[in-house]
Enzyme design. Structure first.
Site, PDB file in Angstrom:
ATOM      1  N   LYS A  37       0.846  -1.200   0.000  1.00 26.09           N
ATOM      2  CA  LYS A  37       0.000   0.000   0.000  1.00 26.09           C
ATOM      3  C   LYS A  37       0.884   1.254   0.000  1.00 26.09           C
ATOM      4  CE  LYS A  37      -0.442  -0.923   4.885  1.00 26.09           C
ATOM      5  NZ  LYS A  37      -0.927  -0.251   6.049  1.00 26.09           N
ATOM      6  N   ARG A 220       1.616 -11.499   6.158  1.00 22.92           N
ATOM      7  CA  ARG A 220       1.346 -10.223   5.467  1.00 22.92           C
ATOM      8  C   ARG A 220       2.436  -9.194   5.769  1.00 22.92           C
ATOM      9  NH1 ARG A 220      -3.738 -10.420   8.341  1.00 22.92           N
ATOM     10  NH2 ARG A 220      -3.002  -8.509   9.341  1.00 22.92           N
ATOM     11  N   MET A 310      11.218  24.568   0.084  1.00 22.55           N
ATOM     12  CA  MET A 310      10.301  23.589  -0.507  1.00 22.55           C
ATOM     13  C   MET A 310      11.039  22.643  -1.471  1.00 22.55           C
ATOM     14  SD  MET A 310       6.801  24.115  -2.736  1.00 22.55           S
ATOM     15  CE  MET A 310       5.989  25.129  -1.536  1.00 22.55           C
ATOM     16  N   ASP A 311      11.989  23.209  -2.243  1.00 23.95           N
ATOM     17  CA  ASP A 311      12.629  22.404  -3.289  1.00 23.95           C
ATOM     18  C   ASP A 311      14.143  22.351  -3.171  1.00 23.95           C
ATOM     19  OD1 ASP A 311      10.014  22.584  -4.779  1.00 23.95           O
ATOM     20  OD2 ASP A 311      10.657  24.677  -4.824  1.00 23.95           O
TER      21      ASP A 311
HETATM   22  C1  LIG Z   1      -3.773  -5.278   8.016  1.00 25.91           C
HETATM   23  C2  LIG Z   1      -2.311  -5.115   7.776  1.00 25.91           C
HETATM   24  N1  LIG Z   1      -1.548  -6.194   7.581  1.00 25.91           N
HETATM   25  C3  LIG Z   1      -0.212  -6.090   7.375  1.00 25.91           C
HETATM   26  C4  LIG Z   1       0.419  -4.859   7.354  1.00 25.91           C
HETATM   27  C5  LIG Z   1       1.917  -4.786   7.155  1.00 25.91           C
HETATM   28  O1  LIG Z   1       2.532  -4.186   8.249  1.00 25.91           O
HETATM   29  P1  LIG Z   1       4.136  -4.130   8.350  1.00 25.91           P
HETATM   30  O2  LIG Z   1       4.583  -3.131   7.360  1.00 25.91           O
HETATM   31  O3  LIG Z   1       4.384  -3.717   9.751  1.00 25.91           O
HETATM   32  O4  LIG Z   1       4.604  -5.498   8.024  1.00 25.91           O
HETATM   33  C6  LIG Z   1      -0.346  -3.713   7.554  1.00 25.91           C
HETATM   34  C7  LIG Z   1       0.311  -2.398   7.550  1.00 25.91           C
HETATM   35  O5  LIG Z   1       0.051  -1.506   8.279  1.00 25.91           O
HETATM   36  C8  LIG Z   1      -1.744  -3.831   7.774  1.00 25.91           C
HETATM   37  O6  LIG Z   1      -2.504  -2.753   7.972  1.00 25.91           O
END
Ligand SMILES: Cc1ncc(COP(=O)(O)O)c(C=O)c1O
Length: 370
Positions: A37, A220, A310-311
């Protein structure tokens, strides 16, 4: 990698990302959802997505539906999940693009159902359980009834059940253990009643490192795939490699006379004849206005002087007489024997390495190499 067109840029080592993912797979022996993300934690989401897949990630996780659709539009075919809120109106798009969504309450489920009915195909759903994070999630005691109502639903495939740990980077405390106990109790009940969804997942980066019992069917990780520590108390193994370097070119170098102000407000005034350089980096790039910073020039740490604009910002280069306009300056990463890590910038800016990465502006060119 041709850096000539740029005055400041990020270099991203995709080989490091692949290597880090391979190591996590070897450590955990489970499926892996690479969390990419916020523009792949600032590294550039599409290149990171491809590297993650090549490194062995079977899934990609993002926070928002727009991020998921962006991956699909770029031709990414592996499983993609939206971990956060999905607007019900986007459910037909989720179905069309085979994107997994998180579900965590009854009203939301009803709204999803209404939109799913209008679409061809079935919605891939993971039920999120509140075990102690206090963010999103269904109370565990509501989950069995919920699952028995929805498991044979004509429009939903409940593919997963998951939770999120608030303090897995603090292995010495028992908070994560408590969350896992709540989650395991629920999983036991669901299994005994034949209600447990096929995939169970809970482990962020810190839990990948500290809580093997949280690895379940899939992990994850986010920050560790970029080679960085989940927190100072939970460092990544030394075999993980940071993927990011931030560089800029010295665009001007002059000797200013004594008593000369440097930058807005003249909070820095030369005390003698001083060699003052300029780099084209500022808070518009995510480089903070904090006083007392350093960068690396010709392998030496030098001070950033005066206010960060800023830059642009200015450097005190008396200690590097050999420096010339056009030299590469490192703001984050290694040059010679010196290194400024994301942790160092985080400490300087009184924040965490995650925020350093997410603050890197879109306008910074991302250049990739292996
Ligand atoms: C639901 C969920 N899973 C996994 C992660 C991954 O976290 P990290 O970067 O600490 O591994 C996040 C990140 O915030 C998350 O919101």
């Amino acid at each position: 990698m041709d850096t000539r067109p740029y005055s400041t840029w990020l270099e991203v080592d995709l080989g490091a990302i692949k290597n880090n993912i391979k190591q996590i797979k070897a450590m955990t022996g489970t499926r892996l959802m690479a969390i990419i993300k916020a523009n792949g934690y600032g590294h550039g989401v599409l290149a990171v997505a491809k590297a993650a897949e090549q490194g062995g990630a079977e899934w990609l996780g993002v926070a928002r539906m727009e991020e998921a659709l962006n991956l699909r539009a770029a031709g990414i075919k592996i499983e993609v999940m939206v971990l956060g809120y999905t607007a019900p109106v986007m459910i037909p798009e989720a179905i069309r693009n085979k994107i997994h969504v998180a579900i965590y309450d009854q009203d939301m489920t009803k709204a999803f159902e209404a939109y799913a009915k209008k679409a061809n195909g079935r919605l891939k759903v993971h039920l999120k359980i509140e075990t102690g994070m206090g963010r999103l999630g269904m109370a565990p005691e509501l989950a069995p009834d919920f699952l028995s109502t929805y498991r044979n639903h004509p429009k939903f495939d409940i593919d997963g059940i998951f939770t999120h740990l608030a303090r897995a980077d603090e292995p010495q405390f028992d908070s994560a253990e408590r969350q896992l106990t709540v989650f395991n109790k629920l999983l036991g009940k669901l299994r005994s009643e034949g209600l447990c969804p096929p995939m169970v997942h809970a482990a962020n980066s810190a839990a990948v490192l500290n809580f093997p019992e949280a690895h379940y069917d899939m992990v994850r990780p986010g920050i560790v795939i970029f080679g960085l520590d989940p927190s100072p108390g939970s460092p990544v193994p030394e075999t993980f490699r940071p993927a990011l370097t931030w560089k800029a070119r010295l665009t001007s170098l002059r000797v200013l006379p004594p008593g000369h102000g440097v930058s807005y407000g003249s909070v820095y005034v030369t005390s003698d004849h001083e060699r003052i350089g300029v780099i084209p980096v500022g808070y518009g790039d995510g480089y903070r206005r904090t006083p007392g910073q350093q960068v690396i020039v010709r392998g030496k740490l030098v001070d950033v002087v005066g206010r960060v604009c800023m830059d642009q910002c200015m450097l005190q280069l008396d200690a590097v007489p050999e420096a010339q306009a056009g030299d590469e300056v490192v703001l984050l990463g290694k040059q010679g024997d010196q290194e400024i890590s994301a942790n160092d910038l985080a400490a300087r800016w009184d924040t965490i390495n995650y925020e350093v990465l997410c603050g890197l502006a879109d306008r910074l060119p991302r250049l990739y190499y292996e």
